[in-house]
Design a protein around this motif. Structure first.
Motif, PDB file in Angstrom:
ATOM      1  N   ASP A   1      64.753  18.841 -29.069  1.00 53.72           N
ATOM      2  CA  ASP A   1      65.782  18.176 -29.138  1.00 53.72           C
ATOM      3  C   ASP A   1      65.959  17.325 -30.466  1.00 53.72           C
ATOM      4  N   LEU A   2      67.321  17.156 -31.165  1.00 51.36           N
ATOM      5  CA  LEU A   2      67.231  16.554 -32.315  1.00 51.36           C
ATOM      6  C   LEU A   2      67.930  15.390 -32.396  1.00 51.36           C
ATOM      7  N   HIS A   3      68.498  14.661 -31.246  1.00 53.30           N
ATOM      8  CA  HIS A   3      69.243  13.488 -31.401  1.00 53.30           C
ATOM      9  C   HIS A   3      68.512  12.364 -32.302  1.00 53.30           C
ATOM     10  N   ARG A   4      67.254  12.347 -32.104  1.00 55.62           N
ATOM     11  CA  ARG A   4      66.897  11.033 -32.788  1.00 55.62           C
ATOM     12  C   ARG A   4      65.828  11.726 -33.825  1.00 55.62           C
ATOM     13  N   VAL A   5      65.974  12.710 -34.237  1.00 53.92           N
ATOM     14  CA  VAL A   5      64.966  13.277 -35.344  1.00 53.92           C
ATOM     15  C   VAL A   5      65.034  12.471 -36.572  1.00 53.92           C
ATOM     16  N   GLY A   6      66.128  11.670 -36.713  1.00 52.94           N
ATOM     17  CA  GLY A   6      66.283  10.975 -37.826  1.00 52.94           C
ATOM     18  C   GLY A   6      65.208  10.203 -38.136  1.00 52.94           C
ATOM     19  N   GLY A   7      64.472   9.964 -39.515  1.00 47.33           N
ATOM     20  CA  GLY A   7      63.564   9.072 -39.889  1.00 47.33           C
ATOM     21  C   GLY A   7      62.143   9.572 -39.175  1.00 47.33           C
ATOM     22  N   LYS A   8      62.201  10.601 -38.233  1.00 46.28           N
ATOM     23  CA  LYS A   8      60.742  11.097 -37.445  1.00 46.28           C
ATOM     24  C   LYS A   8      59.902  11.665 -38.705  1.00 46.28           C
ATOM     25  N   TYR A   9      60.528  12.495 -39.527  1.00 46.44           N
ATOM     26  CA  TYR A   9      59.754  12.878 -40.441  1.00 46.44           C
ATOM     27  C   TYR A   9      60.171  12.576 -41.861  1.00 46.44           C
ATOM     28  N   PRO A  10      59.227  12.668 -42.933  1.00 44.24           N
ATOM     29  CA  PRO A  10      59.659  12.547 -44.261  1.00 44.24           C
ATOM     30  C   PRO A  10      60.890  13.584 -44.805  1.00 44.24           C
ATOM     31  N   ASP A  11      61.513  13.368 -45.533  1.00 43.25           N
ATOM     32  CA  ASP A  11      62.514  14.296 -46.363  1.00 43.25           C
ATOM     33  C   ASP A  11      61.735  15.669 -46.631  1.00 43.25           C
ATOM     34  N   MET A  12      60.468  15.364 -47.298  1.00 39.49           N
ATOM     35  CA  MET A  12      59.772  16.522 -47.761  1.00 39.49           C
ATOM     36  C   MET A  12      59.307  17.285 -46.527  1.00 39.49           C
ATOM     37  N   TRP A  13      59.031  16.884 -45.299  1.00 32.44           N
ATOM     38  CA  TRP A  13      58.893  17.712 -44.131  1.00 32.44           C
ATOM     39  C   TRP A  13      59.936  18.523 -43.922  1.00 32.44           C
ATOM     40  N   HIS A  14      61.186  18.024 -44.015  1.00 30.62           N
ATOM     41  CA  HIS A  14      62.310  18.866 -43.542  1.00 30.62           C
ATOM     42  C   HIS A  14      62.409  19.950 -44.876  1.00 30.62           C
ATOM     43  N   TYR A  15      62.169  19.685 -45.869  1.00 26.07           N
ATOM     44  CA  TYR A  15      62.369  20.321 -47.028  1.00 26.07           C
ATOM     45  C   TYR A  15      61.395  21.797 -46.997  1.00 26.07           C
ATOM     46  N   ARG A  16      60.192  21.385 -46.516  1.00 27.08           N
ATOM     47  CA  ARG A  16      59.243  22.431 -46.347  1.00 27.08           C
ATOM     48  C   ARG A  16      59.542  23.364 -45.201  1.00 27.08           C
ATOM     49  N   HIS A  17      59.974  22.477 -43.915  1.00 21.78           N
ATOM     50  CA  HIS A  17      60.348  23.325 -42.999  1.00 21.78           C
ATOM     51  C   HIS A  17      61.321  24.171 -42.977  1.00 21.78           C
ATOM     52  N   MET A  18      62.577  23.938 -43.396  1.00 17.47           N
ATOM     53  CA  MET A  18      63.584  24.646 -43.828  1.00 17.47           C
ATOM     54  C   MET A  18      63.163  25.972 -44.811  1.00 17.47           C
ATOM     55  N   TRP A  19      62.144  25.749 -45.555  1.00 15.86           N
ATOM     56  CA  TRP A  19      62.004  26.781 -46.317  1.00 15.86           C
ATOM     57  C   TRP A  19      61.193  27.927 -45.579  1.00 15.86           C
ATOM     58  N   ASP A  20      60.026  27.307 -44.859  1.00 11.88           N
ATOM     59  CA  ASP A  20      59.304  28.158 -44.041  1.00 11.88           C
ATOM     60  C   ASP A  20      58.748  27.443 -42.855  1.00 11.88           C
ATOM     61  N   PRO A  21      59.531  27.317 -41.466  1.00  7.74           N
ATOM     62  CA  PRO A  21      58.826  26.445 -40.619  1.00  7.74           C
ATOM     63  C   PRO A  21      57.357  26.553 -40.586  1.00  7.74           C
ATOM     64  N   ARG A  22      56.835  27.774 -40.423  1.00 12.34           N
ATOM     65  CA  ARG A  22      55.355  27.919 -40.342  1.00 12.34           C
ATOM     66  C   ARG A  22      54.571  27.133 -41.356  1.00 12.34           C
ATOM     67  N   GLU A  23      55.082  26.478 -42.325  1.00 12.43           N
ATOM     68  CA  GLU A  23      54.303  25.711 -43.444  1.00 12.43           C
ATOM     69  C   GLU A  23      53.797  24.350 -42.664  1.00 12.43           C
ATOM     70  N   VAL A  24      54.690  23.870 -41.761  1.00 10.47           N
ATOM     71  CA  VAL A  24      54.482  22.561 -41.297  1.00 10.47           C
ATOM     72  C   VAL A  24      54.358  22.503 -39.763  1.00 10.47           C
ATOM     73  N   VAL A  25      54.941  23.561 -39.046  1.00 11.92           N
ATOM     74  CA  VAL A  25      54.776  23.888 -37.769  1.00 11.92           C
ATOM     75  C   VAL A  25      53.909  25.228 -37.464  1.00 11.92           C
ATOM     76  N   GLN A  26      52.549  25.084 -36.984  1.00 13.68           N
ATOM     77  CA  GLN A  26      51.980  26.347 -36.788  1.00 13.68           C
ATOM     78  C   GLN A  26      52.564  26.944 -35.466  1.00 13.68           C
ATOM     79  N   GLY A  27      52.855  28.300 -35.692  1.00 12.56           N
ATOM     80  CA  GLY A  27      53.073  29.021 -34.289  1.00 12.56           C
ATOM     81  C   GLY A  27      54.789  29.002 -34.365  1.00 12.56           C
ATOM     82  N   SER A  28      55.337  28.381 -35.196  1.00 11.57           N
ATOM     83  CA  SER A  28      57.058  28.217 -34.950  1.00 11.57           C
ATOM     84  C   SER A  28      57.634  29.457 -35.097  1.00 11.57           C
ATOM     85  N   ILE A  29      58.832  29.625 -34.058  1.00 14.91           N
ATOM     86  CA  ILE A  29      59.409  31.148 -34.092  1.00 14.91           C
ATOM     87  C   ILE A  29      60.882  30.829 -34.750  1.00 14.91           C
ATOM     88  N   MET A  30      61.104  29.757 -35.594  1.00 14.31           N
ATOM     89  CA  MET A  30      62.379  29.485 -36.148  1.00 14.31           C
ATOM     90  C   MET A  30      62.436  30.352 -37.309  1.00 14.31           C
TER      91      MET A  30
END
Lengths: 57, 718
Positions: B604-633
């Motif tokens: 769920d993403l309703h309270r994802v705001g502030g949970k991670y730094p901006d750079m986390w989202h940046y890397r996550h959208m570039w390749d989710p597996r960089e920050v979340v091992q095993g992600s299927i996104m």
């Protein structure tokens, strides 16, 4: 506080009204359908899908 | 004609000659087969995407990702495949039941080509991200208007046919068709109400909880009045025809009809249990959903018992076999549906794979199987021949059945596994699986099973395509055969007819009664909730999205994030531990459209705001597996190349202001400058963390702005 209460907008009577409404309507159309006088009429109606074969030349 | 008619007055009645328009039925049959294959191919593709993320591509092609193809799959399955099947079946049976040609050949053709163009328009917009972001109602406003227009054409053609009919009585199948036409029009128009920003972008007029209620009132009744009532009409015509015996109980079919039409319309809120929807609306939705079990099974039993005495034929005749299986799956999914609507069951099942499993039991088991039976029936009749190969039909049947069973059981297994992991709390009061990804990795094998099950179903469809093609090829088309029937005029009503016999003839009265049946439920549910807007708005700390966040939200909608991520936290211990404070209605008042979602393939993403730094989202959208091992996104590399489109921003803010979103005059005047300033701040942070300096005007920045805002006004995670 008033807005807190209203934000829930609780209307416990509505489900009850809905159920009563349904029961009344249900009794209505069930009675309409099951009246013995309609029996033969429904029997005729159920044969309608087979009439297209008969009406051909 | 019924026998009483002809005995009473056959001497005075006028015999008329006419012919059926079977060409239009053949066209719809062909369209059904083509779009069905497309819908199933898309379904199989996205099933593999969930099993293995690389099937989404490596992040270079936006239009083949799950978030964009999934809406195309659902729209193709419902409106293209089932839509054309309904039209074929309705046009074939209505002409025969009413002993007349369709009202207008021209309208039939406008209907046909209009509908196909709408499907093409869907295929040309959804993959490119033009979407309203509401499930099964994704199509943008110009297409919505076209759908309404073509639906009116269909309605005129259909009711016109009723007007020129030569059979007084209206067979129960036609009742189901009437309810379908009326209700789909009401649902489509009210759910699609939106204000355009430009030619292919618009915002829903409803927001948050109101939008959610209207959407699921629509969404569930798309199931009810697009995938159920028209197909029940087909069942009541084609099953007796194929079995060559009348329906088991005509009276039961009438009680079935009125109960279904009256009850179904209330069921929508079961999609919103435990959300911030008012409690009474949830209760109404649950009670009526559970009640639906009775009429649904009444209909199923009626369909199955029609086959009494011909069960031996069910073994050998593919048409009857497919229809009997369809009715059985109708029974199964209409048992599962009420079960899932019970709050305590829903608490476990909602957001899990049980829901797609349930949906496909209905769409593959009921809609596809019944359509397959109807198609074999129609092709043999319309091309005047026998089935090309019963053996192929048998193979098709088994492949489809096995594929579907694999689909359903794998989704059950995935759902129970994941739901149990989500809610596991240890003796110290902590989540046993705090990382969402642990619960995903566990069920990926089930996604493979589902993908192969889907493949079986797809192959079964291709076999049917071939079988139907070969059947038509060896047959021949004979059009314009002359038929005779008595005209329906004063002389055709018996002198002493009772009032109800006259009522039977009054299609207008009947249509009005059907409309009333669906409007009562709709109004009692919708109006109080929509009116409550004025009260919900009161929380001062909840502020509108900033101009940049609006742009980020539009990207979120465009990429179909809602197909895998929910945005509403239920008041349950494990959800509060995992996601934070339960979501409240007043947090969503600026959400045009709402993005609560219905499935948690990701968290769920309703309270994802502030949970991670901006750079986390940046890397996550570039390749989710960089920050979340095993992600299927999937990867979203294009967000790092495409520039933010500020051009439409002033218009977007203006539309929001029209809805009553309280933007200050300064925000409305200098929206672009404010957005650019916010983008600059975010960029500075990103660059400090190592991002390239030219990221500032890219879409990723707007998306990060939106994600970091989510849920922070009221329930910021500490």
């Amino acid at each position: 506080m008033k807005s807190e209460v209203l934000s829930r907008f609780d209307m416990p009577s509505l489900p009850l009204i809905a159920l009563i409404l349904f029961v009344v309507v249900f009794i209505g159309y069930t009675w309409w359908t099951l009246k013995p006088s309609r029996k033969s009429y429904f029997e005729d109606a159920s044969k309608l899908p087979f009439e297209d074969d008969k009406s051909k030349n | 004609m019924s026998s009483t008619h002809s005995q009473n007055s056959s001497l005075t009645r006028r015999l008329e000659t006419f012919s059926y328009d079977d060409q239009i039925v053949r066209w719809f049959v062909i369209a059904t087969v083509i779009w069905g294959a497309v819908a199933l191919l898309l379904g199989t593709t996205i099933a593999f995407q969930l099993a293995y993320w690389k099937v989404n591509g490596l992040g270079d092609l936006p239009w083949i990702t799950f978030g964009r193809l999934r809406p195309l799959h659902t729209n193709a399955a419902i409106f293209a495949f089932c839509g054309n099947a309904i039209f074929a079946g309705i046009y074939y049976s209505t002409q025969r039941l009413l002993k007349t040609r369709l009202f207008s050949d021209a309208l039939s053709r406008i209907h046909f080509w209009g509908w196909q163009l709408i499907i093409v328009a869907a295929a040309l917009t959804l993959p490119f991200g033009f979407t309203q972001g509401k499930e099964y109602a994704e199509l943008e406003w110009p297409i919505d208007i076209a759908i309404a227009g073509i639906w009116v054409v269909f309605a005129i053609n259909f009711f016109g046919t009723l007007k020129v009919r030569r059979e007084r009585h209206i067979y129960v199948a036609i009742w189901f068709y009437i309810a379908t036409i009326i209700t789909v029009a009401v649902l489509h128009i009210f759910n699609s109400l939106s204000l355009p920003v430009d030619f292919l972008k618009s915002y829903s007029v409803y927001a948050g909880v109101q939008d959610a209620l209207v959407q699921w009132w629509y969404g569930h009744n798309a199931v009810a009045f697009f995938l159920t009532t028209p197909f029940l009409g087909l069942m009541y015509y084609f099953v007796p025809k194929a079995a060559n015996r009348p329906v088991y109980s005509y009276r039961l079919s009438i009680i079935h009809f009125w109960s279904l039409v009256f009850i179904y319309i209330w069921a929508g809120p079961h999609h919103l249990l435990y959300t911030s929807l008012p409690e009474w609306a949830q209760t109404v939705g649950m009670v009526f959903s559970v009640s639906l079990w009775a009429p649904s099974w009444g209909g199923m039993i009626n369909g199955l018992l029609t086959l009494r005495g011909v069960w031996n034929k069910v073994r050998t005749d593919p048409v009857l076999k497919l229809m009997a299986t369809a009715v059985t799956f109708y029974g199964m999914s209409t048992f599962e549906g009420p079960l899932l609507s019970i709050k305590s069951v829903n608490a476990i099942a909602h957001y899990t794979d049980w829901i797609p499993g349930h949906v496909h039991a209905g769409t593959i088991g009921w809609n596809y199987m019944l359509t397959a039976g109807v198609l074999y029936f129609l092709v043999t009749k319309l091309w005047r021949t026998e089935i090309y190969s019963k053996k192929l039909a048998e193979t098709q049947f088994w492949l489809a059945t096995i594929g579907l069973v694999l689909y359903i059981t794998s989704m059950w297994a995935a759902a129970f596994t994941q739901s149990a992991m989500w809610r596991a709390i240890d003796e110290t009061g902590k989540l046993v699986y705090p990382n969402f990804i642990e619960t995903v990795v566990k069920i990926v094998p089930m996604y493979w099973v589902r993908a192969f099950g889907g493949t079986f179903v797809f192959i079964s469809f291709i076999i049917m395509m071939y079988n139907l093609y070969m059947t038509a090829k060896k047959g021949s088309v004979v059009d314009g055969e002359k038929l005779e029937a008595y005209a329906l005029d004063e002389s055709s009503i018996e002198k002493n007819a009772k009032p109800h016999r006259k009522l039977e003839g009054l299609t207008l009265v009947f249509s009005v009664l059907s409309l009333l049946a669906i409007l009562v439920g709709s109004m009692i549910e919708l109006i109080p909730t929509i009116m409550s807007y004025n009260y919900v708005i009161q929380k001062a700390e909840v502020k509108p999205y900033t101009p940049l966040e609006i742009l980020g939200r539009d990207i979120y909608v465009r990429e179909g994030c809602y197909t895998c991520h929910s945005q509403t936290i239920r008041p349950m211990a494990h959800e509060v531990l995992r996601y934070g404070k339960p979501s409240e209605a007043f947090e969503f008042i600026y959400d045009h459209p709402f993005q609560w979602g219905s499935k948690r393939t990701g968290p769920d993403l309703h309270r994802v705001g502030g949970k991670y730094p901006d750079m986390w989202h940046y890397r996550h959208m570039w390749d989710p597996r960089e920050v979340v091992q095993g992600s299927i996104m999937p990867r979203y590399k294009w967000l790092f190349n495409s520039k933010i489109n500020y051009n439409t921003l002033p218009k977007k803010l203006e539309v929001m202001a029209t809805f009553g979103v309280p933007y200050s005059p300064e925000e409305l005047q200098n929206g672009v400058a404010l957005a650019e300033a916010q983008a600059k701040t975010i960029t500075e942070g990103l660059v400090k963390s190592g991002a390239p300096s030219d990221v500032g005007n890219k879409e990723i920045v707007a998306l990060i702005a939106y994600l970091q805002r989510l849920g922070t006004d009221y329930g910021r995670i500490k």
